[in-house]
Design an enzyme around this catalytic site. Structure first.
Site, PDB file in Angstrom:
ATOM      1  N   TYR A 162       0.981  -1.321  -0.438  1.00 16.58           N
ATOM      2  CA  TYR A 162       0.193   0.282   0.380  1.00 16.58           C
ATOM      3  C   TYR A 162       0.824   0.900  -0.083  1.00 16.58           C
ATOM      4  O   TYR A 162       1.981   1.428   0.608  1.00 16.58           O
ATOM      5  CB  TYR A 162      -0.620  -0.173   1.181  1.00 16.58           C
ATOM      6  CG  TYR A 162      -0.985   0.000   2.792  1.00 16.58           C
ATOM      7  CD1 TYR A 162       0.039   0.592   3.610  1.00 16.58           C
ATOM      8  CD2 TYR A 162      -0.066  -1.770   3.035  1.00 16.58           C
ATOM      9  CE1 TYR A 162       1.014   0.738   4.603  1.00 16.58           C
ATOM     10  CE2 TYR A 162       0.617  -1.629   4.576  1.00 16.58           C
ATOM     11  CZ  TYR A 162       0.922  -0.616   4.655  1.00 16.58           C
ATOM     12  OH  TYR A 162       1.581  -1.070   6.358  1.00 16.58           O
ATOM     13  N   TYR A 179       0.543   5.493   1.231  1.00 19.57           N
ATOM     14  CA  TYR A 179       0.128   6.377   1.648  1.00 19.57           C
ATOM     15  C   TYR A 179      -0.007   7.721   0.696  1.00 19.57           C
ATOM     16  O   TYR A 179       0.894   7.911   0.441  1.00 19.57           O
ATOM     17  CB  TYR A 179       1.051   6.519   3.365  1.00 19.57           C
ATOM     18  CG  TYR A 179       0.401   5.673   4.411  1.00 19.57           C
ATOM     19  CD1 TYR A 179      -0.451   5.331   5.163  1.00 19.57           C
ATOM     20  CD2 TYR A 179       1.762   4.417   4.367  1.00 19.57           C
ATOM     21  CE1 TYR A 179      -1.015   5.260   5.707  1.00 19.57           C
ATOM     22  CE2 TYR A 179       1.576   3.690   5.409  1.00 19.57           C
ATOM     23  CZ  TYR A 179       0.377   3.987   6.297  1.00 19.57           C
ATOM     24  OH  TYR A 179       0.644   2.636   7.101  1.00 19.57           O
ATOM     25  N   TYR A 238       4.783   1.262   1.670  1.00 23.22           N
ATOM     26  CA  TYR A 238       4.891  -0.334   2.548  1.00 23.22           C
ATOM     27  C   TYR A 238       4.638  -1.811   2.033  1.00 23.22           C
ATOM     28  O   TYR A 238       3.390  -1.529   0.992  1.00 23.22           O
ATOM     29  CB  TYR A 238       4.317  -0.019   4.128  1.00 23.22           C
ATOM     30  CG  TYR A 238       4.761   1.524   4.690  1.00 23.22           C
ATOM     31  CD1 TYR A 238       4.838   2.630   4.541  1.00 23.22           C
ATOM     32  CD2 TYR A 238       4.784   0.658   6.675  1.00 23.22           C
ATOM     33  CE1 TYR A 238       5.985   3.437   5.703  1.00 23.22           C
ATOM     34  CE2 TYR A 238       5.861   1.913   7.341  1.00 23.22           C
ATOM     35  CZ  TYR A 238       6.224   2.953   6.563  1.00 23.22           C
ATOM     36  OH  TYR A 238       6.297   3.669   7.490  1.00 23.22           O
ATOM     37  N   ARG A 271      14.375  -0.672   6.078  1.00 19.78           N
ATOM     38  CA  ARG A 271      13.396  -1.407   7.045  1.00 19.78           C
ATOM     39  C   ARG A 271      12.728  -2.166   6.996  1.00 19.78           C
ATOM     40  O   ARG A 271      11.721  -2.545   6.353  1.00 19.78           O
ATOM     41  CB  ARG A 271      12.785  -0.074   7.808  1.00 19.78           C
ATOM     42  CG  ARG A 271      12.615  -0.269   9.773  1.00 19.78           C
ATOM     43  CD  ARG A 271      11.703  -0.384  10.268  1.00 19.78           C
ATOM     44  NE  ARG A 271      11.088  -0.039  11.798  1.00 19.78           N
ATOM     45  CZ  ARG A 271      12.030  -0.677  12.531  1.00 19.78           C
ATOM     46  NH1 ARG A 271      13.160  -1.317  12.382  1.00 19.78           N
ATOM     47  NH2 ARG A 271      11.469  -1.684  13.912  1.00 19.78           N
ATOM     48  N   GLU A 329       6.550  -1.173  18.417  1.00 16.80           N
ATOM     49  CA  GLU A 329       8.342  -2.028  18.347  1.00 16.80           C
ATOM     50  C   GLU A 329       9.362  -1.190  19.336  1.00 16.80           C
ATOM     51  O   GLU A 329       9.430  -0.640  19.989  1.00 16.80           O
ATOM     52  CB  GLU A 329       8.468  -1.188  17.282  1.00 16.80           C
ATOM     53  CG  GLU A 329       7.495  -1.765  15.865  1.00 16.80           C
ATOM     54  CD  GLU A 329       8.446  -0.388  14.582  1.00 16.80           C
ATOM     55  OE1 GLU A 329       9.126   0.355  14.354  1.00 16.80           O
ATOM     56  OE2 GLU A 329       7.203  -0.678  13.494  1.00 16.80           O
TER      57      GLU A 329
END
Length: 178
Positions: A18, A20, A26, A48, A71
């Site tokens: 997806y 943003y 991401y 990352r 996280e």
């Protein structure tokens, strides 16, 4: 993948890409009912990637899912998936240190948890950078639950396109080139 999401079982095992509204891309996988894997392809922490992140995964109403986790960096994440509409809303709560030193997090987190925890202790965590954004889901794949091939290597330029175009996974949702 063309299916209607109704239950939590429909959602688990699904692989998503997806983007943003702010342009950050991401890749995210509902690995099972309590863990998620993801790679970040665009934005301040592009590069990352994380596997086996413990998460709280719930169905709010038929076809709408909320996933939340914290996280080791101290970053909190809340995602609301609406896959039938190919939309989601995410809010990321970045600690001050991640905003100021994002490069520390751009790695395979699982092999560097000690580094993340040390940075969290060394640098300021507040005020948090809150990033609330809507996103368009550009890919959904039926990977099945607990498929360790879905998120199994660092992101590379063009990876989301390779996945969307069918060049990354075989018919059994395993990486074509390992």
């Amino acid at each position: 993948m063309n299916k209607e999401f109704k239950t939590l079982a429909d959602f688990l095992g699904t692989h998503f890409i997806y983007t943003y509204d702010n342009g950050w891309e991401y890749e995210w996988y509902a690995k099972n009912d309590h863990t998620v894997d993801y790679r970040i392809h665009g934005g301040m922490v592009a590069g990352r990637w994380v596997t086996d992140q413990e998460a709280d995964i719930n169905m709010l109403v038929s076809g709408v899912y909320k996933i939340t986790w914290t996280e080791p960096t101290g970053t909190d994440v809340a995602l609301d998936f609406m896959p039938n509409d190919k939309k989601l809303h995410g809010t990321i709560f970045f600690p001050k240190w991640v905003e100021e030193h994002p490069e520390i997090t751009v790695t395979y987190q699982n092999e560097h948890i000690d580094v993340m925890e040390a940075a969290r202790e060394k640098y300021a965590t507040y005020p948090k950078l809150v990033v609330p954004e809507f996103a368009n889901i550009t890919y959904m794949g039926a990977a099945g639950q607990n498929n360790n091939d879905v998120i199994s290597e660092a992101p590379y330029a063009g990876m989301p396109t390779d996945i969307r175009n069918g060049h990354y996974f075989d018919e059994n949702y395993h990486r074509k080139h390992q």
